[in-house]
Design a protein around this motif. Structure first.
Motif, PDB file in Angstrom:
ATOM      1  N   LEU A   1       0.815  -1.198  -0.002  1.00 14.33           N
ATOM      2  CA  LEU A   1      -0.020  -0.119   0.088  1.00 14.33           C
ATOM      3  C   LEU A   1       0.807   1.335  -0.196  1.00 14.33           C
ATOM      4  O   LEU A   1       0.584   2.216  -0.836  1.00 14.33           O
ATOM      5  CB  LEU A   1      -1.082  -0.040   1.181  1.00 14.33           C
ATOM      6  N   PRO A   2       1.890   1.319   0.762  1.00 13.57           N
ATOM      7  CA  PRO A   2       2.775   2.563   0.620  1.00 13.57           C
ATOM      8  C   PRO A   2       3.326   2.755  -0.517  1.00 13.57           C
ATOM      9  O   PRO A   2       3.389   3.860  -1.047  1.00 13.57           O
ATOM     10  CB  PRO A   2       3.606   2.553   1.775  1.00 13.57           C
ATOM     11  N   ASP A   3       3.865   1.959  -1.140  1.00 12.84           N
ATOM     12  CA  ASP A   3       4.413   2.043  -2.588  1.00 12.84           C
ATOM     13  C   ASP A   3       3.598   2.612  -3.335  1.00 12.84           C
ATOM     14  O   ASP A   3       3.638   3.349  -4.243  1.00 12.84           O
ATOM     15  CB  ASP A   3       5.143   0.815  -2.858  1.00 12.84           C
ATOM     16  N   ARG A   4       2.301   1.773  -3.656  1.00 14.43           N
ATOM     17  CA  ARG A   4       1.166   2.165  -4.362  1.00 14.43           C
ATOM     18  C   ARG A   4       0.716   3.525  -4.416  1.00 14.43           C
ATOM     19  O   ARG A   4       0.381   4.224  -5.041  1.00 14.43           O
ATOM     20  CB  ARG A   4       0.271   1.072  -4.257  1.00 14.43           C
ATOM     21  N   PHE A   5       0.492   3.960  -3.005  1.00 12.95           N
ATOM     22  CA  PHE A   5       0.013   5.270  -2.732  1.00 12.95           C
ATOM     23  C   PHE A   5       1.072   6.307  -3.271  1.00 12.95           C
ATOM     24  O   PHE A   5       0.604   7.503  -3.849  1.00 12.95           O
ATOM     25  CB  PHE A   5       0.171   5.419  -1.239  1.00 12.95           C
ATOM     26  N   SER A   6       2.355   6.124  -3.513  1.00 15.57           N
ATOM     27  CA  SER A   6       3.329   6.942  -3.805  1.00 15.57           C
ATOM     28  C   SER A   6       2.848   7.178  -5.360  1.00 15.57           C
ATOM     29  O   SER A   6       3.551   8.245  -5.868  1.00 15.57           O
ATOM     30  CB  SER A   6       4.776   6.382  -3.690  1.00 15.57           C
ATOM     31  N   TYR A   7       2.448   6.275  -5.924  1.00 23.33           N
ATOM     32  CA  TYR A   7       2.113   6.608  -7.475  1.00 23.33           C
ATOM     33  C   TYR A   7       0.655   6.882  -7.512  1.00 23.33           C
ATOM     34  O   TYR A   7       0.157   6.801  -8.914  1.00 23.33           O
ATOM     35  CB  TYR A   7       2.364   5.246  -8.178  1.00 23.33           C
ATOM     36  N   SER A   8       0.032   7.345  -6.852  1.00 25.35           N
ATOM     37  CA  SER A   8      -1.508   7.506  -6.990  1.00 25.35           C
ATOM     38  C   SER A   8      -1.849   9.081  -7.218  1.00 25.35           C
ATOM     39  O   SER A   8      -3.017   9.430  -7.468  1.00 25.35           O
ATOM     40  CB  SER A   8      -2.259   7.254  -5.653  1.00 25.35           C
ATOM     41  N   PHE A   9      -0.965  10.016  -7.232  1.00 22.69           N
ATOM     42  CA  PHE A   9      -1.124  11.179  -7.473  1.00 22.69           C
ATOM     43  C   PHE A   9       0.143  11.779  -8.601  1.00 22.69           C
ATOM     44  O   PHE A   9       0.921  11.259  -8.754  1.00 22.69           O
ATOM     45  CB  PHE A   9      -1.136  12.111  -6.350  1.00 22.69           C
ATOM     46  N   ASP A  10      -0.158  13.099  -9.088  1.00 23.82           N
ATOM     47  CA  ASP A  10       0.824  13.869  -9.940  1.00 23.82           C
ATOM     48  C   ASP A  10       0.709  15.229  -9.359  1.00 23.82           C
ATOM     49  O   ASP A  10       0.515  15.552  -8.217  1.00 23.82           O
ATOM     50  CB  ASP A  10       0.642  13.600 -11.355  1.00 23.82           C
ATOM     51  N   ALA A  11       1.090  16.159 -10.383  1.00 22.35           N
ATOM     52  CA  ALA A  11       1.159  17.531  -9.927  1.00 22.35           C
ATOM     53  C   ALA A  11       0.068  18.268 -10.197  1.00 22.35           C
ATOM     54  O   ALA A  11      -0.092  19.512 -10.038  1.00 22.35           O
ATOM     55  CB  ALA A  11       2.382  18.311 -10.824  1.00 22.35           C
ATOM     56  N   SER A  12      -1.120  17.315 -10.473  1.00 21.05           N
ATOM     57  CA  SER A  12      -2.304  18.340 -10.631  1.00 21.05           C
ATOM     58  C   SER A  12      -3.200  17.903  -9.309  1.00 21.05           C
ATOM     59  O   SER A  12      -2.892  17.964  -8.394  1.00 21.05           O
ATOM     60  CB  SER A  12      -3.015  17.865 -12.178  1.00 21.05           C
ATOM     61  N   PHE A  13      -4.516  17.342  -9.837  1.00 26.75           N
ATOM     62  CA  PHE A  13      -5.347  16.954  -8.632  1.00 26.75           C
ATOM     63  C   PHE A  13      -6.222  15.404  -8.751  1.00 26.75           C
ATOM     64  O   PHE A  13      -5.874  14.982  -9.682  1.00 26.75           O
ATOM     65  CB  PHE A  13      -6.781  18.138  -8.652  1.00 26.75           C
ATOM     66  N   GLY A  14      -6.465  15.206  -7.770  1.00 27.95           N
ATOM     67  CA  GLY A  14      -7.037  13.881  -7.577  1.00 27.95           C
ATOM     68  C   GLY A  14      -5.997  12.671  -7.225  1.00 27.95           C
ATOM     69  O   GLY A  14      -4.659  12.877  -7.371  1.00 27.95           O
ATOM     70  N   GLU A  15      -6.547  11.549  -6.652  1.00 30.72           N
ATOM     71  CA  GLU A  15      -5.366  10.544  -6.138  1.00 30.72           C
ATOM     72  C   GLU A  15      -6.379   9.296  -6.547  1.00 30.72           C
ATOM     73  O   GLU A  15      -7.342   9.121  -6.216  1.00 30.72           O
ATOM     74  CB  GLU A  15      -5.478  10.360  -4.720  1.00 30.72           C
TER      75      GLU A  15
END
Length: 466
Positions: free
Chosen positions: A22-36
């Motif tokens: 989960l911690p690894d996947r969460f690190s890839y859940s967002f970018d510099a815009s909006f939303g997760e």
């Protein structure tokens, strides 16, 4: 079923490059815009063979795949909105092969854009596209979004420098496009560039280089009226002189930079235009003087011509400081890139100021004014739901204003998730339908970066939770 496809991915990749916690996947859940959006797995790929094998598994089990570079996207491009697999290219940066004789460079997708020019420097060659994020963004991301930059005025954007691509299709096949495969009657290369990973995965690119200009000359024009600044841009570009860069900073961005990192900008000015000329040294002296006279004739109160490299670097560093500087004003920055014909810049600025005042938002404007690519950035606090509701309405009006003036939703940031609800407003229902048909022909299972470019029915811009 889920365990089976994950097990097959584990057979393709070493354990340390398949991330499922989960911690690894969460690190890839967002970018510099909006939303997760949480992916189900992250794969750190380092070869075309690995990508092809992973796509074949995804195709078999109909798992969504989202390519991702350094996640600097401002439009939601690398967000895994339907979960599935994130293809992380950040580790795949080993290949930067310069062919001096043919003036090309062949790169792997994880190479940082700035590193390309660093590799070309010893050969006296230049890769012109220069997004402001070049020191942190990957060439793969630049190709996906067709990134621009200050030099786009004279030399063009990313797509103008792509000679050929290696692409993995949604079925896991590897194809070559452009010069890698000979002449193309149907230009697949430019179809792929800017398609935001929705048609396939770029695993290698051959890029065109040009001889580095002999020298450059930098200058700054100062204005007490931003409308005059817009007129100066148009008059300069119709004078026969063609600057390599022509950047605009409004009053808000000037003050922010001076508060953040004092750079010698005139804090009392309503706008400045930063100009770079390149070419032969003798010609540049004359051109700089001519540009100075042109901008003064339409309202510039003064011009400053950099006397040496240090002064020129100080001016361009100030421009690059705009984004970090304005980020200090409020915790949430909404970065847009509404693009209009450069003759419409004064009118667009008036519309932006009207939107700012009506919605009582903190707005600064800067950008690549020479080709009409403005960056109206809104500073807010996403924890304030009432403010964010006003911001949503204001940003939507910015998009509409650009379209009404004959412009486009995006000059370089892409459509992604942020601008998808407005695409039909620009292209019309039939135009969007034709794009959807093309997407379906390439990717009938809709597994390549789904949820981008095309909005769901009834979708609207959402910057607030829920």
């Amino acid at each position: 079923m889920e365990t089976r496809w994950l097990e097959e991915l584990a057979d393709i990749l070493p354990e340390n490059r398949l991330l499922t916690t989960l911690p690894d996947r969460f690190s890839y859940s967002f970018d510099a815009s909006f939303g997760e959006f949480l992916p189900e797995a992250v794969v750190q790929v380092m070869s075309t063979e690995e990508v092809a094998a992973i796509i074949k598994v995804a195709d078999q089990y109909e798992i969504p795949v989202t390519p991702r570079g350094q996640s600097t996207s401002l439009s939601g491009g690398p967000l895994p909105v339907q979960g599935g697999i994130v293809l992380d290219f950040a580790l795949w940066s080993q290949k930067v092969e310069v062919d001096e004789e043919n003036r090309t460079v062949t790169v792997s997708p994880g190479v940082l854009t700035a590193d390309i020019n660093q590799a070309c420097e010893p050969y006296g060659l230049l890769y012109p596209p220069d997004p402001s994020s070049a020191h942190v963004s990957t060439i793969g991301g630049n190709l996906a979004e067709n990134s621009g930059g200050p030099r786009g005025l004279k030399y063009g954007v990313t797509k103008n420098f792509v000679l050929g691509l290696e692409v993995v299709t949604p079925k896991g096949d590897v194809i070559q496009t452009g010069q890698r495969a000979g002449d193309e009657d149907l230009d697949i290369t430019t179809l792929i560039v800017g398609s935001e990973g929705t048609l396939g995965v770029i695993t290698e690119a051959m890029l065109k280089l040009i001889p580095k200009p002999q020298t450059t000359k930098t200058m700054m024009a100062v204005f007490d009226d931003i409308v005059d600044a817009g007129a100066a841009i148009s008059k300069t570009l119709t004078s026969g002189i063609f600057p390599s860069k022509m950047e605009l900073m409004d009053e808000g961005s000037i003050v922010a930079v001076e508060n953040y990192q004092p750079s010698g900008l005139p804090a009392d000015a309503k706008a400045v235009i930063l100009i770079e000329l390149d070419g032969h040294a003798d010609a540049l002296e004359e051109e700089a003087e001519e540009v100075s006279e042109i901008v003064k004739s339409v309202g510039a109160r003064e011009t400053k011509i950099a006397e040496n490299v240090r002064e020129a670097e100080q001016i361009w560093t100030a421009r690059k400081m705009v984004s970090p500087a304005i980020s200090q004003i409020k915790p949430t920055k909404i970065s847009e890139d509404a693009t209009v014909p450069r003759s419409k810049i004064p009118e667009m600025m008036e519309k932006l100021h009207d939107i700012r005042d009506r919605y009582d938002i903190n707005l600064v404007v800067f950008g690549h004014a020479g080709d009409g690519n403005l960056h109206p950035d809104v500073l807010a606090d996403k924890r304030d739901s009432e403010e964010m509701q006003r911001v949503e309405k204001a940003v939507a009006e910015m998009f509409t204003a650009a379209i009404e003036l004959g412009g486009t939703l995006s000059g370089e940031h892409g459509i992604g998730t942020m601008k998808a609800p407005f695409l039909e407003e620009e292209l019309g229902a039939e135009g969007v339908e034709m794009m959807k048909r093309l997407k379906k022909a390439w990717d009938p299972k809709n597994m390549m970066n789904p949820g981008k470019i095309f909005a769901e029915s009834g979708a609207k811009l959402e910057l607030t939770d829920g």
